[in-house]
Structure formats: C-alpha cells, structure tokens
Design a protein around this motif. Sequence first.
Motif, PDB file in Angstrom:
ATOM      1  N   GLN A 230       0.793  -1.220   0.000  1.00 43.78           N
ATOM      2  CA  GLN A 230       0.000   0.000   0.000  1.00 43.78           C
ATOM      3  C   GLN A 230       0.834   1.282   0.000  1.00 43.78           C
ATOM      4  O   GLN A 230       0.278   2.372  -0.112  1.00 43.78           O
ATOM      5  CB  GLN A 230      -0.918   0.013   1.222  1.00 43.78           C
ATOM      6  CG  GLN A 230      -1.910  -1.147   1.252  1.00 43.78           C
ATOM      7  CD  GLN A 230      -2.750  -1.133   2.516  1.00 43.78           C
ATOM      8  OE1 GLN A 230      -2.859  -0.129   3.210  1.00 43.78           O
ATOM      9  NE2 GLN A 230      -3.336  -2.278   2.836  1.00 43.78           N
ATOM     10  N   HIS A 231       2.158   1.165   0.133  1.00 41.76           N
ATOM     11  CA  HIS A 231       2.999   2.358   0.245  1.00 41.76           C
ATOM     12  C   HIS A 231       4.217   2.237  -0.666  1.00 41.76           C
ATOM     13  O   HIS A 231       4.730   1.138  -0.883  1.00 41.76           O
ATOM     14  CB  HIS A 231       3.475   2.559   1.686  1.00 41.76           C
ATOM     15  CG  HIS A 231       2.366   2.745   2.671  1.00 41.76           C
ATOM     16  ND1 HIS A 231       1.682   1.684   3.213  1.00 41.76           N
ATOM     17  CD2 HIS A 231       1.815   3.873   3.207  1.00 41.76           C
ATOM     18  CE1 HIS A 231       0.768   2.143   4.060  1.00 41.76           C
ATOM     19  NE2 HIS A 231       0.822   3.459   4.062  1.00 41.76           N
ATOM     20  N   ARG A 232       4.677   3.389  -1.130  1.00 42.56           N
ATOM     21  CA  ARG A 232       5.875   3.429  -1.958  1.00 42.56           C
ATOM     22  C   ARG A 232       7.102   3.886  -1.190  1.00 42.56           C
ATOM     23  O   ARG A 232       8.206   3.891  -1.734  1.00 42.56           O
ATOM     24  CB  ARG A 232       5.642   4.348  -3.163  1.00 42.56           C
ATOM     25  CG  ARG A 232       4.569   3.833  -4.120  1.00 42.56           C
ATOM     26  CD  ARG A 232       4.482   4.697  -5.344  1.00 42.56           C
ATOM     27  NE  ARG A 232       3.513   4.169  -6.314  1.00 42.56           N
ATOM     28  CZ  ARG A 232       3.266   4.721  -7.500  1.00 42.56           C
ATOM     29  NH1 ARG A 232       3.916   5.838  -7.863  1.00 42.56           N
ATOM     30  NH2 ARG A 232       2.382   4.173  -8.303  1.00 42.56           N
ATOM     31  N   ASP A 233       6.908   4.286   0.044  1.00 42.91           N
ATOM     32  CA  ASP A 233       8.053   4.738   0.836  1.00 42.91           C
ATOM     33  C   ASP A 233       7.824   4.393   2.299  1.00 42.91           C
ATOM     34  O   ASP A 233       6.675   4.245   2.762  1.00 42.91           O
ATOM     35  CB  ASP A 233       8.270   6.243   0.680  1.00 42.91           C
ATOM     36  CG  ASP A 233       9.655   6.685   1.160  1.00 42.91           C
ATOM     37  OD1 ASP A 233      10.503   5.800   1.421  1.00 42.91           O
ATOM     38  OD2 ASP A 233       9.881   7.896   1.291  1.00 42.91           O
ATOM     39  N   LEU A 234       8.910   4.245   3.022  1.00 43.49           N
ATOM     40  CA  LEU A 234       8.895   4.037   4.459  1.00 43.49           C
ATOM     41  C   LEU A 234       9.961   4.966   5.045  1.00 43.49           C
ATOM     42  O   LEU A 234      11.130   4.600   5.170  1.00 43.49           O
ATOM     43  CB  LEU A 234       9.197   2.574   4.804  1.00 43.49           C
ATOM     44  CG  LEU A 234       9.231   2.193   6.297  1.00 43.49           C
ATOM     45  CD1 LEU A 234       7.922   2.568   6.982  1.00 43.49           C
ATOM     46  CD2 LEU A 234       9.504   0.702   6.453  1.00 43.49           C
ATOM     47  N   PRO A 235       9.567   6.195   5.364  1.00 42.85           N
ATOM     48  CA  PRO A 235      10.544   7.191   5.811  1.00 42.85           C
ATOM     49  C   PRO A 235      10.989   6.947   7.245  1.00 42.85           C
ATOM     50  O   PRO A 235      10.330   7.372   8.198  1.00 42.85           O
ATOM     51  CB  PRO A 235       9.770   8.507   5.682  1.00 42.85           C
ATOM     52  CG  PRO A 235       8.335   8.118   5.867  1.00 42.85           C
ATOM     53  CD  PRO A 235       8.196   6.735   5.308  1.00 42.85           C
ATOM     54  N   ALA A 236      12.112   6.252   7.400  1.00 46.92           N
ATOM     55  CA  ALA A 236      12.557   5.908   8.747  1.00 46.92           C
ATOM     56  C   ALA A 236      14.030   5.536   8.751  1.00 46.92           C
ATOM     57  O   ALA A 236      14.575   5.068   7.757  1.00 46.92           O
ATOM     58  CB  ALA A 236      11.727   4.751   9.299  1.00 46.92           C
ATOM     59  N   SER A 237      14.641   5.733   9.918  1.00 43.68           N
ATOM     60  CA  SER A 237      15.996   5.272  10.198  1.00 43.68           C
ATOM     61  C   SER A 237      15.896   4.212  11.278  1.00 43.68           C
ATOM     62  O   SER A 237      15.305   4.457  12.340  1.00 43.68           O
ATOM     63  CB  SER A 237      16.868   6.445  10.664  1.00 43.68           C
ATOM     64  OG  SER A 237      18.087   5.994  11.231  1.00 43.68           O
ATOM     65  N   VAL A 238      16.448   3.022  11.017  1.00 38.38           N
ATOM     66  CA  VAL A 238      16.281   1.897  11.938  1.00 38.38           C
ATOM     67  C   VAL A 238      17.625   1.227  12.190  1.00 38.38           C
ATOM     68  O   VAL A 238      18.357   0.915  11.246  1.00 38.38           O
ATOM     69  CB  VAL A 238      15.294   0.848  11.382  1.00 38.38           C
ATOM     70  CG1 VAL A 238      15.045  -0.247  12.427  1.00 38.38           C
ATOM     71  CG2 VAL A 238      13.978   1.491  10.949  1.00 38.38           C
ATOM     72  N   PHE A 239      17.927   0.996  13.458  1.00 41.48           N
ATOM     73  CA  PHE A 239      19.086   0.182  13.825  1.00 41.48           C
ATOM     74  C   PHE A 239      18.567  -1.089  14.477  1.00 41.48           C
ATOM     75  O   PHE A 239      17.907  -1.056  15.517  1.00 41.48           O
ATOM     76  CB  PHE A 239      20.014   0.914  14.789  1.00 41.48           C
ATOM     77  CG  PHE A 239      21.242   0.106  15.153  1.00 41.48           C
ATOM     78  CD1 PHE A 239      22.391   0.208  14.397  1.00 41.48           C
ATOM     79  CD2 PHE A 239      21.224  -0.773  16.241  1.00 41.48           C
ATOM     80  CE1 PHE A 239      23.517  -0.549  14.713  1.00 41.48           C
ATOM     81  CE2 PHE A 239      22.334  -1.527  16.558  1.00 41.48           C
ATOM     82  CZ  PHE A 239      23.486  -1.415  15.790  1.00 41.48           C
ATOM     83  N   PHE A 240      18.857  -2.223  13.846  1.00 39.31           N
ATOM     84  CA  PHE A 240      18.515  -3.537  14.396  1.00 39.31           C
ATOM     85  C   PHE A 240      19.754  -4.141  15.048  1.00 39.31           C
ATOM     86  O   PHE A 240      20.846  -4.109  14.476  1.00 39.31           O
ATOM     87  CB  PHE A 240      18.056  -4.497  13.295  1.00 39.31           C
ATOM     88  CG  PHE A 240      16.716  -4.198  12.692  1.00 39.31           C
ATOM     89  CD1 PHE A 240      15.565  -4.211  13.465  1.00 39.31           C
ATOM     90  CD2 PHE A 240      16.603  -3.929  11.334  1.00 39.31           C
ATOM     91  CE1 PHE A 240      14.324  -3.954  12.897  1.00 39.31           C
ATOM     92  CE2 PHE A 240      15.371  -3.675  10.758  1.00 39.31           C
ATOM     93  CZ  PHE A 240      14.222  -3.690  11.541  1.00 39.31           C
ATOM     94  N   GLY A 241      19.572  -4.725  16.224  1.00 40.72           N
ATOM     95  CA  GLY A 241      20.666  -5.434  16.869  1.00 40.72           C
ATOM     96  C   GLY A 241      20.160  -6.691  17.533  1.00 40.72           C
ATOM     97  O   GLY A 241      19.001  -6.765  17.974  1.00 40.72           O
ATOM     98  N   ILE A 242      21.024  -7.699  17.626  1.00 48.20           N
ATOM     99  CA  ILE A 242      20.621  -8.976  18.212  1.00 48.20           C
ATOM    100  C   ILE A 242      21.864  -9.734  18.657  1.00 48.20           C
ATOM    101  O   ILE A 242      22.967  -9.513  18.139  1.00 48.20           O
ATOM    102  CB  ILE A 242      19.808  -9.805  17.192  1.00 48.20           C
ATOM    103  CG1 ILE A 242      19.071 -10.964  17.880  1.00 48.20           C
ATOM    104  CG2 ILE A 242      20.697 -10.311  16.046  1.00 48.20           C
ATOM    105  CD1 ILE A 242      18.002 -11.594  17.019  1.00 48.20           C
TER     106      ILE A 242
END
Length: 314
Positions: A230-242
């Motif tokens: 449903q979207h053409r963009d996801l405006p975000a900054s994400v740091f994943f850690g595990i």
Amino acid sequence: MKALSPFLAQRLARCLVLCSALCSAVSPAGSAFAQSPAAPPYLLDNTEVRDIRAQVLGRDYQLYVALPDSYRDSRKRYPVLFVVDANYAFPVVRNIASRLHKHAGMEEVIVVGLSYAKGDAGTYSRRRDYTPTTPRRHSYRSDMPGRQPAFGEAAAYGRFVTAEVFPLVARLYRADMGRKVFVGHSYGSLLGLQMLLSQPRSFEHYILGSPSLWYDAGIMFEREKAYAAQHRDLPASVFFGIGGLERLAPGKRRSRSEEDADMVEDLREFDAALNARRFPGLKTRLRVFDDEDHASVFPFVLTHGLRAYLKSSK
C-alpha cells in the motif's frame, strides 16, 4: 509441686515480661540494640517521575525522565530517547547515554522511560501493551491471579505515546521533538515495529533489539508485506541489533514459533525484506553481536544504535 505464693507469681510474671522485651530488642547478629532505621534509597541525579493518565487506554502510567547535566544552565533543546520497559531499561539507557557523552563526546539527550501500567504486573502490562495481536494459538499464563493474560493493544498504546506522551514532554521540557528516538527490546521492539509500519514518522530513529518476530506465527512479516502493498516509501531510520547466541539449537527445525525460532535468521530475513522494497526514505543497519544472548545484548544494541544517529565531537 507446691504452688507459688501470689507475691512470687507476680514477681515471676514481671521477669517474663522483662525478658520478652529484652529478647525482642536483640538483633539477629546478637546486638542488644534496636535495629537502625532504614537507609535512604539511592537516587539517580537529574531524574524525576511524572504521572500520566492514558485517556485513550483508561489506565495510569508514569514517565521516568532523566535530564542532561547541562540542562539547568543552558537554553538548548535536546534529542529525546523514548524507552519502553522502563522498569529495567531506563537506568541502563540513562547511564549509557551519559557515559557516551562524557567519554565519547556524544550529544546529550533527554531520556523518557515509559513505565508499566500502575497496578499491573510487568509481564501482564508489556504483553498487552507491546504486542500487535492476540496470538492465534498460545498457552501463556497470567502473572496476575484472577485475570486472564491480555494481548494485542500495541496500536492503541502507540497512539497513547504520540497523542498524550509527546505533547506532555514537549510542554514540560526543552525537547527537540524533531529528533525523537524509540528504544525497545524483545516485545518492546514489537511495539517499535508496530509504530514503524503504521505511523513511521512518529520517531526519527528506531533502535530495535532482538525483536520477537516469531510472535503470533510471524505476524510482523505479514504486516510488512501489507505495508509494502500500500505504500511506496517508508521514511525511517532503523538500527537492528541482536545477540549471536539467539539462534535455534542444533538439530532443531526452524519455525515461526517461540520454541523453534531462530531469532537471528528471523531478523536477517525481515531486514532483507525491508531493503528489497527499495523504499527511498528507509535506512536500516543490522548488527549481530557475537557471544551475546537475549538477556545480555541490550546495552550493546543501545550503544551502537545511539552512535548510528547521535552526533559525536570525537
């Protein structure tokens, strides 16, 4: 045996009362002095607690707030870290952020910890507030006698954060509300993903540690697909850690269940799916911390997640 005279009986009773009083004053260590008054609690500097009524939820919470050392003597506005699972994570985040400023030149921040609901046990509160759905199959038991476990209110809780917590923080503190950071771990990261895929501009940066992507048979994978459709963009900054040890035991077959989940591979798969969409406004980084497990990895995720967003003079 001859009965005691009234005079001797009275004297004996007085002696017994006196002995009882002396024994009650003796400490376990053998001291004949009464125990000293309770010592005062240790308090974190530059912190305060605010009560907040979640009107949309009909529940009461608290905000734990840590202000930078320079706050009283400056007029500047500071980035804000919003930390869930605050009963554990608030002092950790507050102390690491302060140390990174003092010893690594990183920007100072305001830290806002989001408590569990008043009157609720921690597990009960976080299961309800941080999970996106009621799992289709589960065998969870409630840690609150007389109350069935509750789930699936992450969307409503997210609206409480944006509609009620944000305005309060903006009104009471010199917070730069254009530089908000979400910090979560495990179920807390599920809440972060819920907000990322429903209202991504709620935060300018997300630090998501060890998200429970196995939850409800991998419901967040379905949510990611629905968002992309449903979207053409996801405006975000994400740091994943595990943690590197958050893997499936050898010989077991991986599945979307808590018992047979390989959390490292789940996160790699989720991050790869996001990047395959080629959203122009999305930036993700993923770090696996070798030799760390689900319980030990959070400070590492936090430190590197902050470095990925905050400025440093060194």
